[in-house]
Scaffold this motif. Structure first.
Motif, PDB file in Angstrom:
ATOM      1  N   MET A   1       0.701  -1.201   0.120  1.00 56.36           N
ATOM      2  CA  MET A   1       0.053   0.123  -0.283  1.00 56.36           C
ATOM      3  C   MET A   1       1.466   1.520   0.258  1.00 56.36           C
ATOM      4  N   LYS A   2       0.554   2.039  -0.989  1.00 55.68           N
ATOM      5  CA  LYS A   2       1.407   3.320  -0.907  1.00 55.68           C
ATOM      6  C   LYS A   2       0.755   4.376  -0.427  1.00 55.68           C
ATOM      7  N   ASN A   3       2.216   4.780   0.528  1.00 56.08           N
ATOM      8  CA  ASN A   3       2.183   5.867   1.568  1.00 56.08           C
ATOM      9  C   ASN A   3       1.596   7.468   0.196  1.00 56.08           C
ATOM     10  N   LYS A   4       0.820   8.275   1.655  1.00 52.36           N
ATOM     11  CA  LYS A   4       0.321   9.224   0.887  1.00 52.36           C
ATOM     12  C   LYS A   4       0.664  10.572   1.424  1.00 52.36           C
ATOM     13  N   THR A   5       0.422  11.251   1.135  1.00 53.30           N
ATOM     14  CA  THR A   5       0.805  12.728   1.813  1.00 53.30           C
ATOM     15  C   THR A   5      -0.594  13.510   1.593  1.00 53.30           C
ATOM     16  N   PRO A   6      -0.475  14.642   2.650  1.00 52.49           N
ATOM     17  CA  PRO A   6      -2.366  15.402   2.652  1.00 52.49           C
ATOM     18  C   PRO A   6      -2.286  15.812   1.420  1.00 52.49           C
ATOM     19  N   SER A   7      -1.417  16.546   0.702  1.00 56.06           N
ATOM     20  CA  SER A   7      -1.700  16.855  -0.679  1.00 56.06           C
ATOM     21  C   SER A   7      -2.533  16.579  -1.672  1.00 56.06           C
ATOM     22  N   ASP A   8      -1.507  15.131  -1.442  1.00 56.64           N
ATOM     23  CA  ASP A   8      -2.421  14.412  -1.959  1.00 56.64           C
ATOM     24  C   ASP A   8      -4.066  13.657  -2.402  1.00 56.64           C
ATOM     25  N   SER A   9      -4.798  14.005  -0.763  1.00 57.21           N
ATOM     26  CA  SER A   9      -5.909  14.568  -1.125  1.00 57.21           C
ATOM     27  C   SER A   9      -7.250  15.754  -1.128  1.00 57.21           C
ATOM     28  N   LEU A  10      -5.669  17.113  -1.578  1.00 56.65           N
ATOM     29  CA  LEU A  10      -6.342  18.563  -1.592  1.00 56.65           C
ATOM     30  C   LEU A  10      -7.716  18.193  -2.728  1.00 56.65           C
ATOM     31  N   THR A  11      -9.074  18.417  -1.695  1.00 59.28           N
ATOM     32  CA  THR A  11      -9.777  18.920  -2.243  1.00 59.28           C
ATOM     33  C   THR A  11     -10.813  19.870  -2.433  1.00 59.28           C
ATOM     34  N   VAL A  12     -10.747  20.884  -3.358  1.00 55.10           N
ATOM     35  CA  VAL A  12     -11.322  21.897  -3.411  1.00 55.10           C
ATOM     36  C   VAL A  12     -12.579  22.080  -4.287  1.00 55.10           C
ATOM     37  N   MET A  13     -13.836  22.761  -3.261  1.00 51.50           N
ATOM     38  CA  MET A  13     -15.541  22.707  -3.621  1.00 51.50           C
ATOM     39  C   MET A  13     -15.674  23.590  -3.698  1.00 51.50           C
ATOM     40  N   ASN A  14     -16.347  24.004  -4.891  1.00 50.12           N
ATOM     41  CA  ASN A  14     -16.901  25.879  -5.133  1.00 50.12           C
ATOM     42  C   ASN A  14     -18.512  25.427  -4.630  1.00 50.12           C
ATOM     43  N   GLU A  15     -19.598  26.794  -3.891  1.00 41.87           N
ATOM     44  CA  GLU A  15     -20.625  26.190  -3.971  1.00 41.87           C
ATOM     45  C   GLU A  15     -21.435  27.385  -4.296  1.00 41.87           C
ATOM     46  N   LEU A  16     -22.468  27.802  -5.472  1.00 36.22           N
ATOM     47  CA  LEU A  16     -23.512  29.376  -4.952  1.00 36.22           C
ATOM     48  C   LEU A  16     -24.145  29.687  -4.529  1.00 36.22           C
ATOM     49  N   THR A 132       4.642  19.461   5.217  1.00 44.36           N
ATOM     50  CA  THR A 132       5.038  21.133   6.187  1.00 44.36           C
ATOM     51  C   THR A 132       4.494  21.402   7.567  1.00 44.36           C
ATOM     52  N   LYS A 133       5.328  21.956   8.011  1.00 42.25           N
ATOM     53  CA  LYS A 133       5.115  22.388   8.938  1.00 42.25           C
ATOM     54  C   LYS A 133       3.527  22.338   9.795  1.00 42.25           C
ATOM     55  N   GLU A 134       2.435  22.933   9.090  1.00 40.94           N
ATOM     56  CA  GLU A 134       1.337  22.721   9.331  1.00 40.94           C
ATOM     57  C   GLU A 134       0.564  21.448   9.104  1.00 40.94           C
ATOM     58  N   GLU A 135       1.335  20.790   8.754  1.00 43.49           N
ATOM     59  CA  GLU A 135       0.500  19.063   8.096  1.00 43.49           C
ATOM     60  C   GLU A 135       1.081  18.224   9.236  1.00 43.49           C
ATOM     61  N   LYS A 136       2.577  18.677   9.943  1.00 47.55           N
ATOM     62  CA  LYS A 136       3.006  18.037  10.870  1.00 47.55           C
ATOM     63  C   LYS A 136       2.003  18.416  12.642  1.00 47.55           C
ATOM     64  N   THR A 137       1.638  19.070  12.087  1.00 46.01           N
ATOM     65  CA  THR A 137       1.130  20.036  13.437  1.00 46.01           C
ATOM     66  C   THR A 137      -0.840  18.741  13.135  1.00 46.01           C
ATOM     67  N   LEU A 138      -1.076  19.551  12.753  1.00 45.83           N
ATOM     68  CA  LEU A 138      -1.856  18.363  12.009  1.00 45.83           C
ATOM     69  C   LEU A 138      -2.280  17.159  12.404  1.00 45.83           C
ATOM     70  N   TYR A 139      -1.474  16.060  12.074  1.00 42.67           N
ATOM     71  CA  TYR A 139      -0.821  15.384  12.044  1.00 42.67           C
ATOM     72  C   TYR A 139      -0.703  14.437  13.688  1.00 42.67           C
ATOM     73  N   ALA A 140       0.150  15.277  14.133  1.00 42.75           N
ATOM     74  CA  ALA A 140       0.162  15.074  15.787  1.00 42.75           C
ATOM     75  C   ALA A 140      -1.462  15.720  16.623  1.00 42.75           C
ATOM     76  N   GLY A 141      -1.739  16.887  16.014  1.00 39.16           N
ATOM     77  CA  GLY A 141      -3.312  16.536  16.780  1.00 39.16           C
ATOM     78  C   GLY A 141      -4.129  15.660  16.532  1.00 39.16           C
ATOM     79  N   ALA A 142      -4.186  14.767  15.482  1.00 38.58           N
ATOM     80  CA  ALA A 142      -5.322  13.984  15.206  1.00 38.58           C
ATOM     81  C   ALA A 142      -4.973  13.218  16.113  1.00 38.58           C
ATOM     82  N   LEU A 143      -3.739  12.433  16.657  1.00 40.75           N
ATOM     83  CA  LEU A 143      -4.060  11.477  18.064  1.00 40.75           C
ATOM     84  C   LEU A 143      -5.082  12.076  19.235  1.00 40.75           C
ATOM     85  N   ARG A 144      -5.051  12.611  19.557  1.00 39.38           N
ATOM     86  CA  ARG A 144      -5.303  13.210  20.558  1.00 39.38           C
ATOM     87  C   ARG A 144      -7.458  13.832  20.249  1.00 39.38           C
TER      88      ARG A 144
END
Length: 176
Positions: A1-16, A132-144
């Motif tokens: 199973m290939k490891n992925k980064t947060p940017s691999d899953s980035l999704t941007v959705m726009n709605e009016l 990135t630094k932000e991705e690492k911070t979010l990753y660390a807080g995810a367990l809590r």
């Protein structure tokens, strides 16, 4: 199973925001926004694991600013951490009034999804490697955040939440 980064899953959705999406005050209905957020988060989770996913939980959602009729809603979703069969997805929601040029953050939340096989059974998901630094911070807080979700859902005893307990302990001792 290939490891992925947060940017691999980035999704941007726009709605009016159209009249059918609003309440009598001409503000976007909260339920409609939650619906859009669930779709964006599911797409991000599916991008991460290449599987069908189902929503397992939605964290506290606070509506910071109203989104008005005619505004554009932009939802950014990405996987912040994966566990065995589940993934945490962070959503940032922005409102924009194009004629006035205003752009504002109106919401953020964390959703949890579980990956399923063709028979509807949970299956393992790829690990995630923050860059990135932000991705690492979010990753660390995810367990809590996960431990808190499990406690609130009655699936974990507070005494077993080692990461949460560490927030309230000083050098391994109770602060009482």
């Amino acid at each position: 199973m290939k490891n992925k980064t947060p940017s691999d899953s980035l999704t941007v959705m726009n709605e009016l925001v159209l009249p059918n999406d609003t309440n009598p005050l001409h503000n976007l209905m909260g339920g409609r926004l939650l619906h859009w957020m669930d779709i964006a988060a599911a797409i991000a989770a599916q991008k991460h694991c290449n599987r069908v996913v189902v929503t397992a939980s939605v964290d506290n959602v606070s509506f910071q600013k109203p989104v008005k009729l005619g505004d554009v809603v932009s939802i950014e979703a990405r996987v912040t951490r994966s566990f065995n069969t589940s993934m945490e997805v962070k959503l940032d929601v922005w409102g924009q009034n194009i004629p006035s040029g205003t752009h504002f953050k109106c919401n953020e939340a964390y959703y949890t999804f579980v990956a399923l096989d063709e028979q509807g059974h949970t299956i393992p998901v790829p690990e995630i490697h923050p860059e990135t630094k932000e991705e690492k911070t979010l990753y660390a807080g995810a367990l809590r955040r996960r431990q808190l979700r499990l406690i609130l859902g009655g699936k974990m005893k507070p005494d077993d939440a080692t990461e949460l307990k560490a927030l309230f302990m000083e050098s391994g001792k109770d602060t009482n």
